[in-house]
Design a protein around this motif. Structure first.
Motif, mmCIF file in Angstrom:
data_model
loop_
_atom_site.group_PDB
_atom_site.id
_atom_site.type_symbol
_atom_site.label_atom_id
_atom_site.label_comp_id
_atom_site.label_asym_id
_atom_site.label_seq_id
_atom_site.Cartn_x
_atom_site.Cartn_y
_atom_site.Cartn_z
ATOM 1 N N GLN A 1 0.471 -1.007 0.282
ATOM 2 C CA GLN A 1 -0.095 -0.117 -0.142
ATOM 3 C C GLN A 1 0.716 1.122 -0.230
ATOM 4 O O GLN A 1 1.763 1.383 0.676
ATOM 5 C CB GLN A 1 -0.964 -0.183 1.001
ATOM 6 N N ARG A 2 0.463 2.146 -0.895
ATOM 7 C CA ARG A 2 0.895 3.645 -1.175
ATOM 8 C C ARG A 2 0.601 4.228 -0.789
ATOM 9 O O ARG A 2 -0.778 4.808 -0.843
ATOM 10 C CB ARG A 2 1.865 3.518 -2.149
ATOM 11 N N LYS A 3 1.330 5.821 -0.059
ATOM 12 C CA LYS A 3 0.335 6.625 1.081
ATOM 13 C C LYS A 3 1.546 7.994 -0.114
ATOM 14 O O LYS A 3 2.617 7.608 -0.129
ATOM 15 C CB LYS A 3 0.893 6.767 2.357
ATOM 16 N N ILE A 4 0.479 9.138 -0.446
ATOM 17 C CA ILE A 4 1.641 9.919 -1.309
ATOM 18 C C ILE A 4 1.271 11.857 -0.240
ATOM 19 O O ILE A 4 0.511 11.113 0.245
ATOM 20 C CB ILE A 4 0.866 10.875 -2.383
ATOM 21 N N GLY A 5 2.376 12.259 0.012
ATOM 22 C CA GLY A 5 2.615 13.392 0.614
ATOM 23 C C GLY A 5 3.173 14.405 -0.044
ATOM 24 O O GLY A 5 3.642 14.583 -1.105
ATOM 25 N N LEU A 6 2.178 14.953 0.428
ATOM 26 C CA LEU A 6 3.014 16.623 -0.309
ATOM 27 C C LEU A 6 2.535 17.528 0.256
ATOM 28 O O LEU A 6 2.443 17.855 1.517
ATOM 29 C CB LEU A 6 1.311 17.296 -1.288
ATOM 30 N N ILE B 1 6.684 11.073 -2.493
ATOM 31 C CA ILE B 1 6.700 12.584 -1.602
ATOM 32 C C ILE B 1 6.786 13.585 -3.182
ATOM 33 O O ILE B 1 7.537 13.102 -3.926
ATOM 34 C CB ILE B 1 7.793 12.991 -1.257
ATOM 35 N N VAL B 2 5.155 14.079 -3.411
ATOM 36 C CA VAL B 2 6.103 15.221 -3.982
ATOM 37 C C VAL B 2 6.394 16.635 -3.593
ATOM 38 O O VAL B 2 5.256 16.999 -2.404
ATOM 39 C CB VAL B 2 4.096 15.135 -4.835
ATOM 40 N N ALA C 1 0.632 14.795 -12.226
ATOM 41 C CA ALA C 1 -0.596 13.628 -11.757
ATOM 42 C C ALA C 1 -0.021 12.687 -11.950
ATOM 43 O O ALA C 1 -0.316 11.481 -11.704
ATOM 44 C CB ALA C 1 -2.141 13.992 -11.501
ATOM 45 N N GLU C 2 0.046 12.348 -13.796
ATOM 46 C CA GLU C 2 0.415 11.710 -14.618
ATOM 47 C C GLU C 2 1.568 11.255 -13.738
ATOM 48 O O GLU C 2 1.728 9.723 -13.892
ATOM 49 C CB GLU C 2 -0.025 12.057 -15.835
ATOM 50 N N ALA C 3 2.939 11.707 -13.727
ATOM 51 C CA ALA C 3 4.360 11.924 -13.022
ATOM 52 C C ALA C 3 4.220 10.586 -11.863
ATOM 53 O O ALA C 3 4.745 9.342 -11.771
ATOM 54 C CB ALA C 3 4.773 12.439 -13.405
ATOM 55 N N VAL C 4 3.285 10.593 -10.921
ATOM 56 C CA VAL C 4 3.377 10.594 -9.486
ATOM 57 C C VAL C 4 2.205 8.987 -10.162
ATOM 58 O O VAL C 4 2.745 7.955 -9.102
ATOM 59 C CB VAL C 4 2.026 11.034 -8.838
ATOM 60 N N ASP C 5 1.214 9.309 -10.773
ATOM 61 C CA ASP C 5 0.303 7.902 -11.222
ATOM 62 C C ASP C 5 1.012 6.576 -11.917
ATOM 63 O O ASP C 5 1.405 5.578 -11.578
ATOM 64 C CB ASP C 5 -0.240 8.130 -12.778
#
Lengths: 259, 259
Positions: free
Chosen positions: B4-9, B70-71, B212-216
């Motif tokens: 499971q992954r989680k995104i931090g911005l 991390i974004v 967002a595409e790059a994060v995907d």
């Protein structure tokens, strides 16, 4: 025993130059030193502790240049650091940009007056608290107008856009029926023409002239300097120097001095 | 073995929310944590050292919340702290807001493109340097547009004034004949409508969607979270929370967290 006196002024950037211009008009023969703390601008965003620390360093520098009258030419520094500076430097005479204006308001006919200021100045309540001490029925309505400094600093004066932005602020319902406007930031006197066009019947308080009057009152009657002004900045970008030259009409040499 | 992954911005304030919105659209099922470093805003005024120090603290905090992607949702931090963060946190995956946009430009038909940014972003030359590495004949003209962030943050969107200010900038002679505009600050995507009205024939690059595409592309195919978003701020004034709610459409609860 006529002592020669020298005036030191400081601000976080260029706004204090409106006060300097008024001093040059009122006291052309007095030597002056201007310090713009552009490395730390804007003060409006900083904590009181940070502003006090910057101010103490700058006043120490101005005193070392021989200044014995210090004009705190910045509303944020006047509110946050004024009394601390007076305690820390008992041999110097301080004039801040809030007290003389409040005294002028208190001494005039009571009327509904708008105070325009940065978010920090409005939040501090400095004008209202000092005015309250005079116990006069003067209604002061403070409105934060945070776009005005970046607007001036980005060279929008004369574009017409400054009038749209000022109009937007002056249309705030809280300002209905105002009879006078206090420019509660040393940049704002540059908006006087725009305000006169938008609200011709409303009195624009000439804060720099009031401050210059207060400085004059603490000087000895006969001041005998060459009337020179020296300019220091803690940081200088090309866009900033261009602004000093265009908007604030300073063609002189700036010396970089980090404290 | 599906992790499971989680995104931090993170951003210095609210601008990064334009990237968060694009991520919510593209990856609704992934958990996200947003950190707005409002105590230190704006980053554009700070030194690279200060921005690196703030960014390191924030990424440590986001990692402790379980974020592994991390974004860096801020142009100033992407330029000043991007490579330092990658070296300091080798176990985390970083996406900044500059590289994906530059790659998209390099991969598109060469045309004269305007890059609008803060003074700091334009001065850094980050876009031009990265684009140069692709060796494509893409003409990128960078213009500092410093009034746009305070304009948005002071709630002027929809007043019509944002169009006058944007028009003033787009009329800069250096932008004659542009065919596309890159919003080089995470606040600027909010000016898309104004730009479309002023320059209907000019392509507005959808930077948040590209990011967002790059994060995907770095996530596992099947991500399985609840799609929740948690918000943290290092400082919160009433005017700031009002702005988050109105301009950035965030009605959620913000937690104050000083690092």
């Amino acid at each position: 025993m006529n002592k020669q006196r020298k005036i030191g002024l400081f601000d976080s950037g260029l706004g204090g130059l409106t006060v300097l211009h008024a001093l040059e008009e009122k006291l052309p023969g007095v030597d002056k030193v201007y310090y713009g703390d552009t490395l730390h601008l804007p003060y409006g965003d900083k904590s009181d502790e940070a502003i006090r620390s910057f101010s103490r360093e700058i006043v120490g520098f101005l005193a070392a240049q021989g200044c014995d009258v210090i004009v705190i030419a910045c509303n944020s520094a006047s509110a946050a650091a004024g009394s601390m500076l007076e305690e820390s430097f008992p041999d110097l005479t301080f004039i801040n940009v809030i007290d003389p204006v409040v005294a002028a308001l208190a001494g005039s006919v009571p009327r509904k007056t708008a105070l325009l200021g940065t978010r920090a100045t409005v939040r501090s309540g400095a004008y209202a608290k000092r005015l309250a001490a005079f116990k006069v029925p003067h209604e002061l309505v403070a409105l934060p107008t945070p776009l005005l400094v970046p607007l001036i600093e980005d060279g929008f004066l004369g574009s017409g856009i400054e009038e749209s932005v000022l109009e937007h602020y002056l249309n705030d319902p809280s300002l209905n029926g105002i009879e006078a406007i206090v420019p509660g930031c040393t940049h704002y006197p540059l908006l006087r023409e725009a305000a006169a066009k938008l609200r011709p019947g409303v009195d624009w308080i000439d804060a720099p002239a009031i401050v210059a009057e207060a400085v004059d009152s603490v000087l000895d009657a006969a001041v005998d300097g060459s009337g020179s002004t020296t300019y220091y900045l803690s940081d200088a970008t090309p866009s900033f120097l261009a602004l000093a030259s265009s908007t604030f009409s300073i063609k002189a040499h700036w010396e970089k001095k980090v404290l």
